[in-house]
Scaffold this motif. Structure first.
Motif, PDB file in Angstrom:
ATOM      1  N   ARG A 164       0.918  -1.250  -0.042  1.00 49.45           N
ATOM      2  CA  ARG A 164      -0.044  -0.032  -0.093  1.00 49.45           C
ATOM      3  C   ARG A 164       0.735   1.287  -0.081  1.00 49.45           C
ATOM      4  NH1 ARG A 164      -1.987   3.304   3.714  1.00 49.45           N
ATOM      5  NH2 ARG A 164      -0.758   2.177   5.375  1.00 49.45           N
ATOM      6  N   LEU A 165       2.082   1.182   0.791  1.00 50.58           N
ATOM      7  CA  LEU A 165       2.975   2.337   0.852  1.00 50.58           C
ATOM      8  C   LEU A 165       3.385   2.467  -0.411  1.00 50.58           C
ATOM      9  CD1 LEU A 165       4.403   1.539   4.442  1.00 50.58           C
ATOM     10  CD2 LEU A 165       2.526   3.378   3.701  1.00 50.58           C
ATOM     11  N   ARG A 166       4.016   1.317  -0.986  1.00 51.87           N
ATOM     12  CA  ARG A 166       4.702   1.511  -2.227  1.00 51.87           C
ATOM     13  C   ARG A 166       3.821   1.846  -3.263  1.00 51.87           C
ATOM     14  NH1 ARG A 166       7.165  -1.645  -6.394  1.00 51.87           N
ATOM     15  NH2 ARG A 166       9.442  -1.240  -6.659  1.00 51.87           N
ATOM     16  N   ALA A 167       2.559   1.638  -3.529  1.00 49.63           N
ATOM     17  CA  ALA A 167       1.485   2.009  -4.359  1.00 49.63           C
ATOM     18  C   ALA A 167       1.381   3.626  -4.562  1.00 49.63           C
ATOM     19  CB  ALA A 167       0.178   1.230  -4.392  1.00 49.63           C
ATOM     20  N   GLU A 168       1.327   4.267  -3.405  1.00 54.06           N
ATOM     21  CA  GLU A 168       1.240   5.615  -3.192  1.00 54.06           C
ATOM     22  C   GLU A 168       2.427   6.256  -3.680  1.00 54.06           C
ATOM     23  OE1 GLU A 168      -0.757   7.162   0.437  1.00 54.06           O
ATOM     24  OE2 GLU A 168      -1.233   5.073   1.153  1.00 54.06           O
ATOM     25  N   LEU A 169       3.717   5.830  -3.392  1.00 55.62           N
ATOM     26  CA  LEU A 169       4.593   6.342  -3.974  1.00 55.62           C
ATOM     27  C   LEU A 169       4.741   6.275  -5.347  1.00 55.62           C
ATOM     28  CD1 LEU A 169       7.606   5.801  -1.197  1.00 55.62           C
ATOM     29  CD2 LEU A 169       6.685   7.940  -1.861  1.00 55.62           C
ATOM     30  N   VAL A 170       4.418   5.306  -5.715  1.00 59.89           N
ATOM     31  CA  VAL A 170       4.674   5.005  -7.120  1.00 59.89           C
ATOM     32  C   VAL A 170       3.825   6.105  -8.152  1.00 59.89           C
ATOM     33  CG1 VAL A 170       3.939   3.299  -9.135  1.00 59.89           C
ATOM     34  CG2 VAL A 170       5.245   2.495  -7.187  1.00 59.89           C
ATOM     35  N   HIS A 171       2.646   6.328  -7.483  1.00 62.11           N
ATOM     36  CA  HIS A 171       1.759   7.134  -8.197  1.00 62.11           C
ATOM     37  C   HIS A 171       2.529   8.674  -8.320  1.00 62.11           C
ATOM     38  CE1 HIS A 171      -1.628   9.684  -9.447  1.00 62.11           C
ATOM     39  NE2 HIS A 171      -1.337  10.555  -8.215  1.00 62.11           N
ATOM     40  N   PHE A 172       3.162   9.015  -7.224  1.00 63.08           N
ATOM     41  CA  PHE A 172       3.871  10.180  -7.414  1.00 63.08           C
ATOM     42  C   PHE A 172       5.063  10.170  -8.046  1.00 63.08           C
ATOM     43  CE2 PHE A 172       0.995  12.124  -4.006  1.00 63.08           C
ATOM     44  CZ  PHE A 172       1.062  13.097  -4.140  1.00 63.08           C
ATOM     45  N   ALA A 173       5.707   9.224  -8.185  1.00 65.37           N
ATOM     46  CA  ALA A 173       6.997   8.880  -8.829  1.00 65.37           C
ATOM     47  C   ALA A 173       6.644   9.064 -10.314  1.00 65.37           C
ATOM     48  CB  ALA A 173       7.585   7.702  -8.475  1.00 65.37           C
ATOM     49  N   SER A 174       5.562   8.371 -10.773  1.00 64.69           N
ATOM     50  CA  SER A 174       5.001   8.730 -12.305  1.00 64.69           C
ATOM     51  C   SER A 174       4.655   9.671 -12.604  1.00 64.69           C
ATOM     52  CB  SER A 174       3.913   7.592 -12.546  1.00 64.69           C
ATOM     53  OG  SER A 174       2.730   7.842 -11.499  1.00 64.69           O
ATOM     54  N   MET A 175       4.189  10.590 -11.563  1.00 66.03           N
ATOM     55  CA  MET A 175       3.668  11.982 -11.898  1.00 66.03           C
ATOM     56  C   MET A 175       4.945  12.966 -12.272  1.00 66.03           C
ATOM     57  SD  MET A 175       0.498  12.316 -12.179  1.00 66.03           S
ATOM     58  CE  MET A 175       0.624  10.844 -13.250  1.00 66.03           C
ATOM     59  N   ILE A 176       5.858  12.762 -11.432  1.00 66.52           N
ATOM     60  CA  ILE A 176       7.213  13.538 -11.314  1.00 66.52           C
ATOM     61  C   ILE A 176       7.897  13.005 -12.774  1.00 66.52           C
ATOM     62  CG2 ILE A 176       9.492  14.081 -10.649  1.00 66.52           C
ATOM     63  CD1 ILE A 176       8.264  13.733  -7.712  1.00 66.52           C
ATOM     64  N   GLU A 177       8.054  11.795 -12.870  1.00 70.59           N
ATOM     65  CA  GLU A 177       8.652  11.239 -14.190  1.00 70.59           C
ATOM     66  C   GLU A 177       8.005  11.853 -15.676  1.00 70.59           C
ATOM     67  OE1 GLU A 177      11.306   9.382 -14.439  1.00 70.59           O
ATOM     68  OE2 GLU A 177      11.747   8.386 -12.579  1.00 70.59           O
ATOM     69  N   LEU A 178       6.536  11.945 -15.673  1.00 73.86           N
ATOM     70  CA  LEU A 178       5.955  12.620 -16.510  1.00 73.86           C
ATOM     71  C   LEU A 178       6.179  14.082 -16.813  1.00 73.86           C
ATOM     72  CD1 LEU A 178       3.785  12.068 -18.546  1.00 73.86           C
ATOM     73  CD2 LEU A 178       1.976  12.877 -16.952  1.00 73.86           C
ATOM     74  N   GLU A 179       6.504  14.744 -15.449  1.00 76.49           N
ATOM     75  CA  GLU A 179       7.145  16.043 -15.720  1.00 76.49           C
ATOM     76  C   GLU A 179       8.290  16.188 -16.554  1.00 76.49           C
ATOM     77  OE1 GLU A 179       5.286  17.578 -11.369  1.00 76.49           O
ATOM     78  OE2 GLU A 179       7.422  17.871 -11.910  1.00 76.49           O
ATOM     79  N   LEU A 180       9.134  15.228 -16.467  1.00 70.91           N
ATOM     80  CA  LEU A 180      10.371  15.250 -17.100  1.00 70.91           C
ATOM     81  C   LEU A 180      10.162  15.492 -18.565  1.00 70.91           C
ATOM     82  CD1 LEU A 180      12.459  13.154 -14.705  1.00 70.91           C
ATOM     83  CD2 LEU A 180      12.272  15.421 -14.577  1.00 70.91           C
ATOM     84  N   ASP A 181       9.114  14.744 -19.051  1.00 65.21           N
ATOM     85  CA  ASP A 181       9.112  14.615 -20.517  1.00 65.21           C
ATOM     86  C   ASP A 181       8.543  15.901 -20.944  1.00 65.21           C
ATOM     87  OD1 ASP A 181       9.593  11.910 -20.546  1.00 65.21           O
ATOM     88  OD2 ASP A 181       7.479  11.149 -20.150  1.00 65.21           O
ATOM     89  N   PHE A 182       8.171  16.797 -20.065  1.00 68.12           N
ATOM     90  CA  PHE A 182       7.648  18.186 -20.410  1.00 68.12           C
ATOM     91  C   PHE A 182       8.412  19.100 -19.836  1.00 68.12           C
ATOM     92  CE2 PHE A 182       4.175  15.318 -20.837  1.00 68.12           C
ATOM     93  CZ  PHE A 182       3.407  15.756 -21.946  1.00 68.12           C
TER      94      PHE A 182
END
Length: 459
Positions: A164-182
């Motif tokens: 559960r903890l990891r899933a919440e962190l994965v969400h934010f990590a993916s959002m930040i990774e998406l920022e890097l594409d823009f």
């Protein structure tokens, strides 16, 4: 991990403890487990039988009957390892077991390594790594509490918390990774304030999990409990009474115990590892002096101290002074007055003001149940709810949780300093990596070998 069967060989091992018994169980796992067994089995055609069925027959080496057996079939993927599994129940003679094992190896099976059945179950997606480790804890459990905690972890209690903890962190990590594409457009998909709140919440949960390890370690490994006191206070007599056997030498001669004596007893569902030590006194005897020095070492390693004193030749003032000197680390300390059968009522009353003291007669066995209850109370398990509370019992998990916490600290520091998204994302990935190591979402061959080689062969 994968749900595909990944092994092409078939392993075999004796699943029951060594030594002669009424029955022994030999286990096979792998694609040819049923075929190999069928090639030496006289009875039904095992290859045509349904999963979860048991069949009586004989095992034969050519025309020679080795034993009459019961064969249990578990057809993939409906087995512990998700492979074809066969369990052969034979007579417990070491000779018979060896004959059957040699026969199976001759037909194409190979000897299983330690923990290889559980390792295959993990690799085939039957459960995660934390649950696999709980299997070993369950086998080793020797008290009601250690059994209960291991059972909860094996059924996924701790794993669900981590996932559960990891899933919440994965969400934010993916959002930040998406920022890097823009990167050139200066957009933020991950709300920094929400990320900061999430990390603080996760760190609070990790602190609670780390704090639980002190309790989990006690449940899993027992409470190191040192019995100390002056010579002839009755330490060895008390140990013998608690263990209900003559473990330690009892003598009126001071200094009889020269080294520590250790054994375990289960009290109220908790395992206590009692250590009887050399009497504390100044001595010119070199051997006895070494014993006293080792006593002081054991004191520093203990989780609970019983200070046993002879109530007939001690004053309350002297006792308080001795306790203050012996316990600079403020460990849980239980003063126990011995030889109350020899003390006057006035003497007993004089010690009434000593907090938490238990009065016993080790020789007569008087009030030993009161002492046992006091020991359980000192461990402070009274409010423990193992059905709801997640308890960490594994040092490897503690290490991963600490690394996760440190990585999250770095994320907070990066947010506070306004660091770029790629640096923040790197720290989040580091936290995800450490959490993933607990459940086995991130593994290495060395890690798996280190874990499963500690299992018994046949599991």
């Amino acid at each position: 991990m994968t749900n595909q069967l990944i092994h092409t060989d078939t392993i075999a091992a004796v699943a029951t403890a060594s030594g002669t018994g009424a029955i022994a169980v030999i286990r096979l796992s792998g694609p040819e487990a049923i075929t190999i067994t069928n090639s030496v089995f006289k009875g039904k055609d095992l290859t045509q039988q349904a999963s979860h069925t048991i069949h009586f027959g004989t095992l034969r080496d050519g025309d020679k009957i080795v034993d009459e057996v019961l064969v249990s079939l578990f057809v993939a993927p409906h087995s512990y390892t998700k492979e074809n599994v066969v369990e052969i129940s034979c007579h417990g003679s070491d000779f018979i077991v060896q004959q059957i094992m040699q026969l199976l190896l001759k037909k194409g099976a190979r000897l299983a390594n330690a923990g290889e059945f559980t390792k295959r179950a993990f690799l085939n997606g039957q459960f995660d790594l934390a649950q696999a480790e709980a299997v070993a804890d369950l086998i080793a459990s020797d008290s009601a509490l250690s059994h209960e905690v291991a059972m909860k972890q094996m059924r996924g209690g701790f794993s669900q918390e981590i996932k559960r903890l990891r899933a919440e962190l994965v969400h934010f990590a993916s959002m930040i990774e998406l920022e890097l594409d823009f990167g050139e457009e200066d957009v933020e998909f991950a709300d920094r304030d929400q990320l900061r709140i999430l990390i603080l919440n996760i760190q609070q949960i990790i602190r609670e999990l780390l704090k639980s390890f002190e309790l989990g370690n006690v449940i899993k490994n027992g409470v190191p409990t040192v019995i100390v006191g002056k010579p002839n206070a009755g330490k060895s007599t008390l140990l013998n009474k608690l263990l209900n056997e003559e473990k330690a030498i009892v003598s009126d001669v001071p200094g009889t115990t020269r080294d520590f004596i250790e054994d375990e007893i289960n009290i109220g569902g908790v395992t206590f590892r009692f250590i009887d030590t050399a009497g504390l006194r100044e001595t010119t005897d070199k051997v006895e002096a070494i014993g006293v020095e080792r006593t002081m070492q054991k004191l520093s390693q203990s989780s609970l101290i019983i200070y046993l004193f002879d109530i007939t030749d001690t004053t309350p003032e002297a006792l308080r002074s001795e306790l203050e000197v012996l316990n600079p680390k403020k460990l849980p300390f239980l003063p126990v007055a011995n030889k109350i059968d020899r003390a006057s009522p006035e003497k007993l009353a004089a010690f009434a003001g000593i907090e938490g003291m238990v009065q016993i007669s080790a020789a007569e066995g008087a009030n030993l149940e009161d002492l046992k209850q006091a020991l359980v109370d000192k461990v402070n398990l009274g409010k423990l709810n193992t059905q709801q509370q997640t308890i960490v019992t594994n040092l490897r998990h503690v290490d991963s949780l600490n690394k996760t916490y440190e990585a999250l600290d770095d994320v907070l520091n990066g947010l506070g300093l306004g660091m770029s998204g790629d640096l923040v994302a790197a720290d989040i990935r580091r936290a995800l990596y450490s959490l993933g190591q607990i459940t086995g979402e991130i593994t290495t061959d060395d890690l798996l070998d280190n874990i499963f080689t500690k299992f018994c062969i046949g599991k």
